[in-house]
Design a protein around this motif. Structure first.
Motif, PDB file in Angstrom:
ATOM      1  N   UNK A 142       0.851  -1.182   0.000  1.00  0.00           N
ATOM      2  CA  UNK A 142       0.000   0.000   0.000  1.00  0.00           C
ATOM      3  C   UNK A 142       0.888   1.232   0.000  1.00  0.00           C
ATOM      4  N   UNK A 143       0.746   2.053  -1.032  1.00  0.00           N
ATOM      5  CA  UNK A 143       1.620   3.201  -1.221  1.00  0.00           C
ATOM      6  C   UNK A 143       1.182   4.379  -0.357  1.00  0.00           C
ATOM      7  N   UNK A 144       2.150   5.200   0.016  1.00  0.00           N
ATOM      8  CA  UNK A 144       1.892   6.293   0.939  1.00  0.00           C
ATOM      9  C   UNK A 144       2.294   5.978   2.361  1.00  0.00           C
ATOM     10  N   UNK A 145       2.795   4.750   2.593  1.00  0.00           N
ATOM     11  CA  UNK A 145       3.259   4.323   3.909  1.00  0.00           C
ATOM     12  C   UNK A 145       4.725   3.900   3.813  1.00  0.00           C
ATOM     13  N   UNK A 201      -0.663   8.499   2.540  1.00  0.00           N
ATOM     14  CA  UNK A 201      -1.349   7.428   3.242  1.00  0.00           C
ATOM     15  C   UNK A 201      -1.979   7.875   4.541  1.00  0.00           C
ATOM     16  N   UNK A 202      -3.130   7.307   4.870  1.00  0.00           N
ATOM     17  CA  UNK A 202      -3.814   7.644   6.109  1.00  0.00           C
ATOM     18  C   UNK A 202      -4.695   6.476   6.519  1.00  0.00           C
ATOM     19  N   UNK A 203      -5.040   6.415   7.819  1.00  0.00           N
ATOM     20  CA  UNK A 203      -6.053   5.456   8.259  1.00  0.00           C
ATOM     21  C   UNK A 203      -7.382   6.177   8.397  1.00  0.00           C
ATOM     22  N   UNK A 204      -8.431   5.429   8.732  1.00  0.00           N
ATOM     23  CA  UNK A 204      -9.767   6.021   8.694  1.00  0.00           C
ATOM     24  C   UNK A 204      -9.992   7.083   9.765  1.00  0.00           C
ATOM     25  N   UNK A 205      -9.166   7.117  10.805  1.00  0.00           N
ATOM     26  CA  UNK A 205      -9.349   8.112  11.869  1.00  0.00           C
ATOM     27  C   UNK A 205      -8.475   9.348  11.671  1.00  0.00           C
ATOM     28  N   UNK A 260      -5.749   3.893   3.683  1.00  0.00           N
ATOM     29  CA  UNK A 260      -5.997   4.409   2.343  1.00  0.00           C
ATOM     30  C   UNK A 260      -4.722   5.054   1.805  1.00  0.00           C
ATOM     31  N   UNK A 261      -4.520   4.926   0.512  1.00  0.00           N
ATOM     32  CA  UNK A 261      -3.406   5.591  -0.141  1.00  0.00           C
ATOM     33  C   UNK A 261      -3.881   6.230  -1.439  1.00  0.00           C
TER      34      UNK A 261
END
Length: 546
Positions: A451-454, A524-528, A502-503
């Motif tokens: 997963x890109x962005x991480x 990249x980010x998580x839902x929170x 998400x990315x």
């Protein structure tokens, strides 16, 4: 330029028959008498083919200096033909592909399909090893008002031909085992040129060889020699990337990257050797070597062995050893069975001991299925890939021993919308099922190949799934741009974590003389979390072929 100055008019014996002639369509203006006569002959042949086999040219008359009239007697039209055959000439199953009415000793055809049907039958006889065969209809006669009957005979059906010798041109050291087991072309096989052409198309799916032109055949009085035209391709690759982003703790830029060296067919056996070294900003180091040797001792069986060493700063090291044997179902699909042996060591001192990190050993027996479909594209040479693996075994630490099951899936598909636009969809994930879990046995993912962005290998899970999607626009044969939309779900059973990630981003690829250069920018980010530019990652990679 000579103008068209002769006009042709063709009539039938009645107005109705004239309308049939007009419906066939013929050229009415001609520059000379020779062209006019050729058009009349052409029309007569067309009438033969649609069932007017008794048609007759009655007369050609000159109406004036620039006009001619031809009169035809079309007579009766025959719609069908009953063709009688002998069973040793052709199989009924073949005839059923061209006729819905096939009986023990005859079949019925629409008259207009005679030519194409006989060509089809003859091609099937040729494929049985009779390259000089010719079919004929003999004893043609009238059966009834609308039907004819004839006998199907064959000529030049000499002794059945097999492949007596195979000669490779261009790459004489092409692995013989690949000729036998990958292409499945062998001496003494029944000669079937169309089947041989289909098989040699599989050469385009090999990294180390490709076909320069279609196979050719030399027939002598008592032998059949097959010539294959193959050239050796550059198949070694060097792949690396440089990544950088902002360290959340120090707010400084951190660099990370990896090297991937793949050596293929250097010994002309189709073997492959892969070496990977990876270092990321989480003070994690990975070292992998992998060797694949197909068609051992000229048999259909191949083997794979691998070694992987993973070190997490000063916390633990894990060593995985794998050994597999595989069998190719066809030139796109393999099935594997094997064992993976793992050993992990806790490097922490007793006062810093973490309960979830323990020394352990495990043996997992697995079965794997892989399928790859290539495509002709310099930038994207694989259209589809599917890799599924399932394993079960035992893991032991201290005095505990537990059964474990491991599952993994990796698949992607390119949907080609047209020559320039395509959609890329990739799914990959793994699951570990166990009563208890140790941190040093969990999966690590994230980064350019996940997963890109991480950050690379920054995500830890006992089970996870990743969906990568791209919309690609190919500017030309060497440049493309693409979007990045990635989604991942992970579970970590040690800390009871469940998270959605998400990315989003964009990138491009450029095929240079040095190799394929890729640039990815992703956030990249998580839902929170809220969107932050500081969480963005830039990945640059170069895959060079030599």
């Amino acid at each position: 330029m000579v103008s068209q100055n002769l006009q042709l008019e063709i009539q039938g014996e009645t107005d109705f028959k004239t309308s049939i002639i007009d419906s066939i369509s013929y050229k009415k203006l001609h520059i000379d008498l020779n062209g006019l006569n050729k058009e009349i002959d052409s029309l007569q042949n067309k009438l033969f083919k649609i069932g007017y086999i008794e048609n007759k040219l009655e007369e050609i008359s000159k109406k004036n200096d620039s006009s001619y009239q031809a009169i035809f007697q079309l007579k009766n039209r025959y719609d069908t033909i009953y063709i009688y055959f002998e069973k040793d000439i052709i199989k009924k199953s073949t005839l059923q592909n061209i006729s819905k009415q096939v009986f023990d000793d005859y079949f019925i055809l629409d008259f207009q399909k005679i030519e194409t049907s006989l060509q089809y039958i003859n091609s099937k006889i040729i494929d049985l090893g009779f390259p000089f065969n010719e079919l004929q209809l003999q004893n043609i006669s009238i059966k009834n008002k609308n039907s004819l009957q004839a006998t199907l005979t064959t000529s030049n059906k000499t002794q059945k031909r097999g492949i007596d010798k195979i000669i490779l041109k261009g790459y004489e050291k092409f692995p013989e085992s690949y000729l036998k087991h990958y292409l499945r072309i062998k001496k003494k096989n029944t000669f079937n040129l169309s089947e041989i052409k289909k098989k040699t198309e599989a050469l385009d799916g090999l990294r180390f060889a490709n076909q320069t032109k279609d196979p050719e055949v030399l027939f002598t009085k008592d032998s059949t020699i097959l010539y294959l035209y193959v050239e050796k391709s550059k198949s070694n690759s060097f792949d690396g990337f440089l990544g950088f982003g902002t360290n959340k703790t120090t707010n400084k830029i951190d660099f990370n990257g990896y090297l991937n060296l793949n050596l293929t067919n250097n010994l002309n056996y189709g073997e492959s050797f892969n070496l990977i070294y990876k270092s990321d900003e989480n003070e994690q180091k990975t070292f992998k070597v992998h060797l694949s040797a197909p068609y051992l001792f000229n048999s259909p069986i191949g083997t794979e062995v691998g070694l992987e060493i993973f070190k997490k700063d000063s916390t633990f090291t894990t060593v995985n050893q794998t050994a597999k044997i595989f069998y190719p179902i066809n030139n796109k699909t393999n099935i594997y069975v094997g064992i993976k042996s793992s050993m992990s060591n806790n490097l922490l001192s007793e006062e810093n001991l973490i309960n979830s990190i323990q020394d352990y050993r495990s043996n997992i027996y697995s079965i794997r299925f892989s399928h790859i479909k290539p495509q002709k594209n310099k930038l994207f040479n694989k259209n589809l890939a599917l890799d599924i693996e399932a394993g079960t075994g035992k893991r032991s630490f201290s005095s505990n021993s537990e059964n474990q099951t491991q599952l993994s899936l990796e698949a992607f598909k390119i949907i080609n919308l047209n020559n320039k636009n395509s959609a890329f969809l990739r799914i990959n994930g793994s699951s570990l099922f166990s009563k208890t879990y140790l941190e040093n046995e969990l999966y690590r993912f994230g980064g350019i190949n996940s997963i890109r962005g991480f950050e690379e290998n920054s995500l830890i899970a006992s089970q996870y799934g990743v969906i990568n999607s791209e919309y690609r626009y190919q500017l030309n044969q060497t440049i493309y741009i693409h979007s990045i939309i990635d989604f991942a779900y992970l579970e970590n059973n040690i800390i009871s974590q469940k998270d959605k990630l998400y990315g989003f981003g964009f990138g491009f690829g450029l095929l240079t003389k040095a190799g394929l250069l890729k640039f990815n920018y992703a956030n990249g980010k998580n839902e929170s979390q809220t969107f932050k530019f500081s969480n963005s990652k830039i990945h640059i990679s170069l895959s060079a072929i030599f």
